[in-house]
Design a protein around this motif. Structure first.
Motif, PDB file in Angstrom:
ATOM      1  N   MET A 154       0.844  -1.191   0.000  1.00  0.00           N
ATOM      2  CA  MET A 154       0.000   0.000   0.000  1.00  0.00           C
ATOM      3  C   MET A 154       0.880   1.241   0.000  1.00  0.00           C
ATOM      4  SD  MET A 154      -3.008  -0.957   2.716  1.00  0.00           S
ATOM      5  CE  MET A 154      -3.932  -2.498   2.558  1.00  0.00           C
ATOM      6  N   GLY A 155       0.487   2.227  -0.794  1.00  0.00           N
ATOM      7  CA  GLY A 155       1.269   3.434  -0.883  1.00  0.00           C
ATOM      8  C   GLY A 155       1.104   4.325   0.328  1.00  0.00           C
ATOM      9  N   LYS A 156       2.031   5.237   0.485  1.00  0.00           N
ATOM     10  CA  LYS A 156       2.006   6.177   1.585  1.00  0.00           C
ATOM     11  C   LYS A 156       0.851   7.143   1.415  1.00  0.00           C
ATOM     12  CE  LYS A 156       3.448   8.690   5.092  1.00  0.00           C
ATOM     13  NZ  LYS A 156       3.200   8.244   6.483  1.00  0.00           N
ATOM     14  N   LEU A 157       0.093   7.359   2.478  1.00  0.00           N
ATOM     15  CA  LEU A 157      -0.992   8.330   2.479  1.00  0.00           C
ATOM     16  C   LEU A 157      -0.592   9.489   3.385  1.00  0.00           C
ATOM     17  CD1 LEU A 157      -4.122   5.967   2.706  1.00  0.00           C
ATOM     18  CD2 LEU A 157      -3.206   7.134   0.690  1.00  0.00           C
ATOM     19  N   PRO A 158      -1.180  10.684   3.188  1.00  0.00           N
ATOM     20  CA  PRO A 158      -0.730  11.861   3.953  1.00  0.00           C
ATOM     21  C   PRO A 158      -1.047  11.820   5.438  1.00  0.00           C
ATOM     22  CG  PRO A 158      -2.600  12.413   2.538  1.00  0.00           C
ATOM     23  CD  PRO A 158      -2.140  11.047   2.131  1.00  0.00           C
ATOM     24  N   GLY A 159      -2.013  10.994   5.856  1.00  0.00           N
ATOM     25  CA  GLY A 159      -2.350  10.920   7.271  1.00  0.00           C
ATOM     26  C   GLY A 159      -1.435   9.994   8.051  1.00  0.00           C
ATOM     27  N   THR A 160      -1.677   9.916   9.368  1.00  0.00           N
ATOM     28  CA  THR A 160      -0.920   9.032  10.265  1.00  0.00           C
ATOM     29  C   THR A 160      -1.898   8.091  10.952  1.00  0.00           C
ATOM     30  OG1 THR A 160       0.719  10.768  10.668  1.00  0.00           O
ATOM     31  CG2 THR A 160       0.660   8.938  12.221  1.00  0.00           C
ATOM     32  N   PHE A 161      -1.572   6.808  10.944  1.00  0.00           N
ATOM     33  CA  PHE A 161      -2.458   5.782  11.478  1.00  0.00           C
ATOM     34  C   PHE A 161      -1.886   5.245  12.790  1.00  0.00           C
ATOM     35  CE2 PHE A 161      -4.464   1.352  10.485  1.00  0.00           C
ATOM     36  CZ  PHE A 161      -5.449   1.590  11.440  1.00  0.00           C
ATOM     37  N   LEU A 162      -2.595   5.523  13.892  1.00  0.00           N
ATOM     38  CA  LEU A 162      -2.177   5.090  15.224  1.00  0.00           C
ATOM     39  C   LEU A 162      -3.189   4.095  15.773  1.00  0.00           C
ATOM     40  CD1 LEU A 162      -1.449   8.633  16.722  1.00  0.00           C
ATOM     41  CD2 LEU A 162       0.184   7.127  15.571  1.00  0.00           C
ATOM     42  N   VAL A 163      -2.702   3.015  16.354  1.00  0.00           N
ATOM     43  CA  VAL A 163      -3.579   2.009  16.957  1.00  0.00           C
ATOM     44  C   VAL A 163      -3.217   1.845  18.421  1.00  0.00           C
ATOM     45  CG1 VAL A 163      -4.171  -0.444  17.018  1.00  0.00           C
ATOM     46  CG2 VAL A 163      -4.063   0.763  14.824  1.00  0.00           C
ATOM     47  N   VAL A 164      -4.244   1.821  19.275  1.00  0.00           N
ATOM     48  CA  VAL A 164      -4.062   1.591  20.706  1.00  0.00           C
ATOM     49  C   VAL A 164      -4.625   0.211  21.035  1.00  0.00           C
ATOM     50  CG1 VAL A 164      -4.544   2.407  23.040  1.00  0.00           C
ATOM     51  CG2 VAL A 164      -4.283   4.060  21.169  1.00  0.00           C
ATOM     52  N   GLU A 165      -3.778  -0.667  21.555  1.00  0.00           N
ATOM     53  CA  GLU A 165      -4.181  -2.038  21.860  1.00  0.00           C
ATOM     54  C   GLU A 165      -3.824  -2.384  23.303  1.00  0.00           C
ATOM     55  OE1 GLU A 165      -5.718  -4.490  20.386  1.00  0.00           O
ATOM     56  OE2 GLU A 165      -5.453  -4.430  18.203  1.00  0.00           O
ATOM     57  N   GLY A 166      -4.328  -3.525  23.758  1.00  0.00           N
ATOM     58  CA  GLY A 166      -4.047  -3.995  25.099  1.00  0.00           C
ATOM     59  C   GLY A 166      -5.147  -4.923  25.545  1.00  0.00           C
ATOM     60  N   GLY A 167      -4.922  -5.649  26.620  1.00  0.00           N
ATOM     61  CA  GLY A 167      -5.934  -6.541  27.139  1.00  0.00           C
ATOM     62  C   GLY A 167      -7.152  -5.789  27.635  1.00  0.00           C
ATOM     63  N   ASP A 168      -8.240  -6.523  27.882  1.00  0.00           N
ATOM     64  CA  ASP A 168      -9.458  -5.904  28.385  1.00  0.00           C
ATOM     65  C   ASP A 168      -9.194  -5.227  29.722  1.00  0.00           C
ATOM     66  OD1 ASP A 168     -11.287  -6.714  26.299  1.00  0.00           O
ATOM     67  OD2 ASP A 168     -11.021  -8.748  27.045  1.00  0.00           O
ATOM     68  N   GLY A 169      -9.610  -3.966  29.836  1.00  0.00           N
ATOM     69  CA  GLY A 169      -9.411  -3.209  31.060  1.00  0.00           C
ATOM     70  C   GLY A 169      -8.078  -2.493  31.143  1.00  0.00           C
ATOM     71  N   ALA A 170      -7.245  -2.618  30.115  1.00  0.00           N
ATOM     72  CA  ALA A 170      -5.935  -1.958  30.137  1.00  0.00           C
ATOM     73  C   ALA A 170      -6.052  -0.453  29.942  1.00  0.00           C
ATOM     74  CB  ALA A 170      -5.023  -2.551  29.067  1.00  0.00           C
ATOM     75  N   GLY A 171      -7.205   0.013  29.447  1.00  0.00           N
ATOM     76  CA  GLY A 171      -7.410   1.453  29.280  1.00  0.00           C
ATOM     77  C   GLY A 171      -7.355   1.930  27.851  1.00  0.00           C
ATOM     78  N   LYS A 172      -7.563   1.023  26.896  1.00  0.00           N
ATOM     79  CA  LYS A 172      -7.460   1.394  25.472  1.00  0.00           C
ATOM     80  C   LYS A 172      -8.385   2.549  25.100  1.00  0.00           C
ATOM     81  CE  LYS A 172      -8.682  -2.660  24.244  1.00  0.00           C
ATOM     82  NZ  LYS A 172      -8.676  -3.237  25.619  1.00  0.00           N
ATOM     83  N   THR A 173      -9.656   2.423  25.472  1.00  0.00           N
ATOM     84  CA  THR A 173     -10.638   3.437  25.083  1.00  0.00           C
ATOM     85  C   THR A 173     -10.299   4.787  25.687  1.00  0.00           C
ATOM     86  OG1 THR A 173     -12.371   1.762  24.876  1.00  0.00           O
ATOM     87  CG2 THR A 173     -13.080   4.050  25.098  1.00  0.00           C
ATOM     88  N   THR A 174      -9.943   4.782  26.973  1.00  0.00           N
ATOM     89  CA  THR A 174      -9.598   6.041  27.649  1.00  0.00           C
ATOM     90  C   THR A 174      -8.371   6.680  27.029  1.00  0.00           C
ATOM     91  OG1 THR A 174     -10.555   5.257  29.726  1.00  0.00           O
ATOM     92  CG2 THR A 174      -8.950   7.064  29.858  1.00  0.00           C
TER      93      THR A 174
END
Length: 206
Positions: free
Chosen positions: A1-21
């Motif tokens: 996939m080619g480079k797009l102008p935006g930045t893609f960040l993902v927040v992961e972790g086990g349940d209750g680790a605080g991903k949503t917050t």
């Protein structure tokens, strides 16, 4: 996939680790700095994602079926939300993504199988993994809301092993992963996250 102008960040972790917050607070902080931000999550708000959320409350299907559904949701989510935002040069902050599928369905159907189903999924510019002991994380989650069908001590214990293998797999294929100690005070967690994210968005010209 080619480079797009935006930045893609993902927040992961086990349940209750605080991903949503963490994802919400990160999005707020970036917007306050004048960046255009798209905050999203998986399962997505799309039709497949809504169906998946219903399954998580009533009880999941087989691992293969869940892997297929998560891959379908991810494909629609990418086409409908993530890629358009990246093309608009926005910073996409997504809570949960491919790592969760690899961690939960990978041990049962095989990591390679899950990776194959998600072959078209765009690689994040940065994956932030929130590390927290499963018993602490589940205690947090249970104090905040009703737990879903995946959020049990047995599932959390299996998921911890699944995450370890999935992280090793993604790092092996070139994914940039930063582990963050999520047992710290929320302000310390946010500072640790911003220390990683701000140089990245600055480098990308935002």
């Amino acid at each position: 996939m080619g480079k797009l102008p935006g930045t893609f960040l993902v927040v992961e972790g086990g349940d209750g680790a605080g991903k949503t917050t963490v994802a919400r607070t990160l999005a707020t902080e970036l917007a306050a700095r004048g960046l255009r931000v798209c905050l999203t999550e998986e399962p997505s708000p799309g039709p497949v994602g809504v169906f998946l959320r219903s399954l998580l409350t009533t009880g999941p299907l087989s691992a293969e079926a869940m892997a297929l559904l998560f891959a379908a949701d991810r494909a629609h989510h990418s086409e409908d939300v993530i890629l358009p935002a990246l093309r608009r040069a926005e910073v996409v902050v997504c809570s949960r993504y491919l790592l969760s599928s690899l961690a939960y369905q990978g041990p049962e159907v095989g990591i390679e199988r899950v990776a194959y189903l998600n072959a078209g999924a765009r690689k994040p510019d940065l994956l932030l993994f929130l590390e927290c002991a499963s018993e602490v994380a589940l205690g947090r989650a249970g104090a905040a809301r009703v737990l879903d069908a995946f959020e049990t001590p047995a599932v959390a214990a299996r998921a911890a092993g699944g995450y370890a293998h999935a992280l090793a797999y993604l790092e092996g294929v070139g994914q940039r992963v930063v582990r963050v100690d999520a047992s710290q005070h929320p302000e310390q967690v946010l500072c640790a996250v911003l220390d990683q994210v701000l140089p990245l968005v600055a480098r990308d010209g935002r």
